[in-house]
Design a protein around this motif. Structure first.
Motif, short mmCIF file in Angstrom:
data_model
loop_
_atom_site.label_atom_id
_atom_site.label_comp_id
_atom_site.label_asym_id
_atom_site.label_seq_id
_atom_site.Cartn_x
_atom_site.Cartn_y
_atom_site.Cartn_z
N SER A 244 0.84 -1.20 0.00
CA SER A 244 0.00 0.00 0.00
C SER A 244 0.87 1.25 0.00
O SER A 244 2.02 1.21 0.46
N PRO A 245 0.33 2.36 -0.54
CA PRO A 245 -1.01 2.53 -1.11
C PRO A 245 -1.13 2.22 -2.61
O PRO A 245 -1.97 2.76 -3.31
N HIS A 246 -0.24 1.36 -3.13
CA HIS A 246 -0.32 0.90 -4.52
C HIS A 246 -1.70 0.28 -4.79
O HIS A 246 -2.31 -0.30 -3.89
N LYS A 247 -2.17 0.40 -6.01
CA LYS A 247 -3.40 -0.28 -6.39
C LYS A 247 -3.24 -1.79 -6.21
O LYS A 247 -2.15 -2.31 -6.40
N PRO A 248 -4.29 -2.51 -5.87
CA PRO A 248 -5.65 -2.05 -5.61
C PRO A 248 -5.78 -1.34 -4.25
O PRO A 248 -5.27 -1.84 -3.24
N VAL A 249 -6.44 -0.21 -4.28
CA VAL A 249 -6.70 0.57 -3.07
C VAL A 249 -7.93 -0.04 -2.39
O VAL A 249 -9.05 0.16 -2.83
N VAL A 250 -7.67 -0.82 -1.33
CA VAL A 250 -8.75 -1.65 -0.75
C VAL A 250 -8.72 -1.58 0.78
O VAL A 250 -8.41 -2.57 1.44
N PRO A 251 -9.06 -0.45 1.36
CA PRO A 251 -9.14 -0.40 2.82
C PRO A 251 -10.22 -1.33 3.34
O PRO A 251 -11.29 -1.46 2.74
N GLN A 252 -9.93 -1.99 4.44
CA GLN A 252 -10.95 -2.83 5.07
C GLN A 252 -12.11 -1.96 5.54
O GLN A 252 -11.98 -0.76 5.75
N GLU A 253 -13.26 -2.59 5.73
CA GLU A 253 -14.50 -1.89 6.07
C GLU A 253 -14.33 -0.97 7.28
O GLU A 253 -14.84 0.15 7.31
N ARG A 254 -13.59 -1.41 8.28
CA ARG A 254 -13.46 -0.64 9.51
C ARG A 254 -12.67 0.66 9.33
O ARG A 254 -12.70 1.52 10.21
N PHE A 255 -11.95 0.82 8.21
CA PHE A 255 -11.18 2.03 7.98
C PHE A 255 -11.85 2.99 6.98
O PHE A 255 -11.39 4.11 6.80
N ARG A 256 -12.92 2.55 6.36
CA ARG A 256 -13.56 3.36 5.32
C ARG A 256 -14.28 4.56 5.94
O ARG A 256 -14.95 4.46 6.95
N GLY A 257 -14.12 5.70 5.28
CA GLY A 257 -14.73 6.93 5.75
C GLY A 257 -13.97 7.60 6.86
O GLY A 257 -14.43 8.61 7.41
N LYS A 258 -12.78 7.10 7.20
CA LYS A 258 -12.00 7.67 8.30
C LYS A 258 -11.18 8.89 7.87
O LYS A 258 -10.71 9.65 8.72
N SER A 259 -11.00 9.07 6.57
CA SER A 259 -10.19 10.19 6.08
C SER A 259 -11.06 11.18 5.32
O SER A 259 -12.26 10.94 5.11
N GLU A 260 -10.43 12.26 4.89
CA GLU A 260 -11.10 13.23 4.03
C GLU A 260 -10.51 13.17 2.63
O GLU A 260 -10.60 14.13 1.87
N ALA A 261 -9.92 12.03 2.29
CA ALA A 261 -9.30 11.86 0.97
C ALA A 261 -9.78 10.60 0.29
O ALA A 261 -9.04 9.96 -0.47
#
Length: 481
Positions: A244-261
């Motif tokens: 990471s953060p190389h593709k595929p960009v695949v954050p686990q569910e628990r980290f989604r929406g944690k950033s403003e990017a």
């Protein structure tokens, strides 16, 4: 930025014998950690901690602008273009780029009594048996006692979990890059997988492989290995190249929406989390203070950096020009931090040029070894910083783009050579023009001539260190000479 360096211990470096961990992220731009980018749209407290507790190299560089050659340079202290690889990257099952008689950081530390382990992405070429279940030539042949990981980036086959030389589940299925609904301009490596013979199935994959689990599994295996070896009477070296953060960009569910990017920022937050888990494991075992952590990235950010600016206002390349694959500084100036609480006083910055190539010679000095005349031909130690002293100014460094284009950097000056017939040279004063917007080629002909002559000598000569006896594996053909 000027240097600020203070030593905190009187014992020699070799007396300390630290554990050593290299954490190597993939496609992380200079602005993709909050310590270097106050305007970042996400926080990276654990990555920042490494810099805050040690030295931040604000002018630190990888040796190329894409995966394979940067990894070769990091591990060998030698430019990759001295080998057969003159541009681009390797496939996962190409002949290994590192020859078995070539010294690596792993062989250096192994000969000095270290346990050596690697967990993560290799991407330096591997050979396999017919069904891909066994690695015939890979990390275990390059100085590592232990390997757990994947052969290359996930857009190349083979995608499988390899433990030492074997995949418990062999990559006997086939797949292709599936659409990624999490991130823009991206793909996934996820089931369902199909048996060989179907069309468009270009990636060999194991049935139990899934892209979203890679970071977690790497961290789990790294912590397990440290738990096994840290009680030995010898220190350990862990090379941890993440995906990471190389593709595929695949954050686990628990980290989604944690950033403003968007998903990219979420993925960086997840990356930072797992790095924090590794650091926590060191603390729990009482070995954090005498562990040197070296943190950096293999190149600048993927081309999606421009989309992140428009969508989220996050600038992955910070104030630099361009990103991955490019000769401009956005392609190769990367986050570069070193901590070692037992020896290095935190809160330091070093603003002179250094290269990941230099880690080899630096670690040799740390463990009391000398770099031989046929190894690490382009590596210069900066270990004096750990003693509170200023190292000698680094000799000129060579940059190379994915297409094979060259540049040279010495002091504040950077000269970019042409790569095609209608292209002109470019000269930049990075002290006064870090964004590389003002080409000063016509104003300083004497500097251009001097830098060009040095570049030819370094490239054709087979080494940067004068005391080396090596030549290039494959001769260079420089059209602009």
């Amino acid at each position: 930025m000027t240097a600020a360096v203070v030593g905190v211990a009187q014992a020699t470096l070799a007396d300390q014998r630290p554990n050593i961990i290299i954490i190597y992220t993939d496609d992380q731009g200079y602005g993709d950690c909050s310590l270097l980018n106050p305007e970042s749209k996400f926080k990276t407290p654990n990555i920042d901690r490494i810099g805050q507790q040690g030295i931040v190299f604000t002018d630190g560089h990888c040796s190329n602008t894409v995966c394979t050659p940067s990894r070769y340079g990091l591990l060998t202290g030698r430019y990759s273009w001295r080998t057969r690889l003159k541009q681009g990257v390797l496939n996962s099952d190409d002949e290994p780029l590192i020859a078995n008689d070539r010294s690596t950081i792993a062989t250096l530390l192994k000969r000095n009594g270290y346990n050596t382990g690697m967990v993560g992405k290799w991407h330096l070429g591997m050979t396999f048996n017919e069904d891909g279940s066994k690695i015939l030539d890979g990390p275990l042949q390059k100085g590592f006692n232990y390997f757990w990981g994947i052969p290359a980036s996930m857009n190349f086959g083979y995608c499988a979990w390899y433990d030492m030389d074997f995949a418990k589940v062999a990559p006997r299925m086939m797949t292709y890059k599936k659409p990624n609904k999490i991130a823009v301009s991206d793909y996934r490596i996820i089931p369902p997988y199909e048996k060989p013979g179907a069309s468009k199935k270009s990636i060999k994959v194991a049935e139990d492989f899934e892209d979203i689990m890679v970071l977690e599994r790497f961290t789990e295996k790294a912590v397990q290995w440290i738990g096994k070896v840290h009680k030995d009477d010898k220190p350990f070296f862990l090379y941890l190249p993440l995906t990471s953060p190389h593709k595929p960009v695949v954050p686990q569910e628990r980290f989604r929406g944690k950033s403003e990017a968007g998903a990219y920022g979420d993925f960086m937050i997840e990356t930072d989390f797992w790095i924090g888990q590794l650091m926590k494991a060191l603390e729990e075992r009482g070995i954090y203070d005498n562990t040197m952590i070296i943190f950096s990235s293999d190149n600048g950010p993927e081309r999606t950096w421009s989309k992140r600016i428009k969508l989220h206002g996050h600038v992955s390349n910070r104030t630099l020009r361009d990103g991955k694959r490019s000769l401009y500084d956005g392609g190769h100036r990367v986050p570069f931090f070193i901590s070692w609480p037992k020896k290095i006083q935190g809160g330091q910055t070093f603003g002179k040029p250094v290269n990941q190539l230099d880690i080899f010679a630096t670690l040799a000095e740390v463990v009391g070894d000398k770099v031989k005349s046929d190894e690490a031909e382009d590596s210069f130690s900066f270990a004096q910083l750990f003693e509170g002293k200023m190292p000698q100014p680094r000799k000129a460094m060579i940059h190379q783009s994915m297409t094979g284009q060259f540049a040279i950097r010495e002091g504040k000056w950077k000269l970019i050579m042409p790569n095609r017939a209608n292209q002109k040279m470019e000269l930049y004063d990075l002290e006064n023009d870090l964004a590389e917007q003002r080409n000063l080629l016509d104003k300083h002909p004497e500097i251009v001539a001097g830098l060009k002559a040095k570049m030819i000598k370094i490239i054709d000569g087979g080494k940067t260190r004068e005391e080396c006896s090596s030549a290039n594996d494959v001769p260079m053909n420089l059209s602009w000479k």
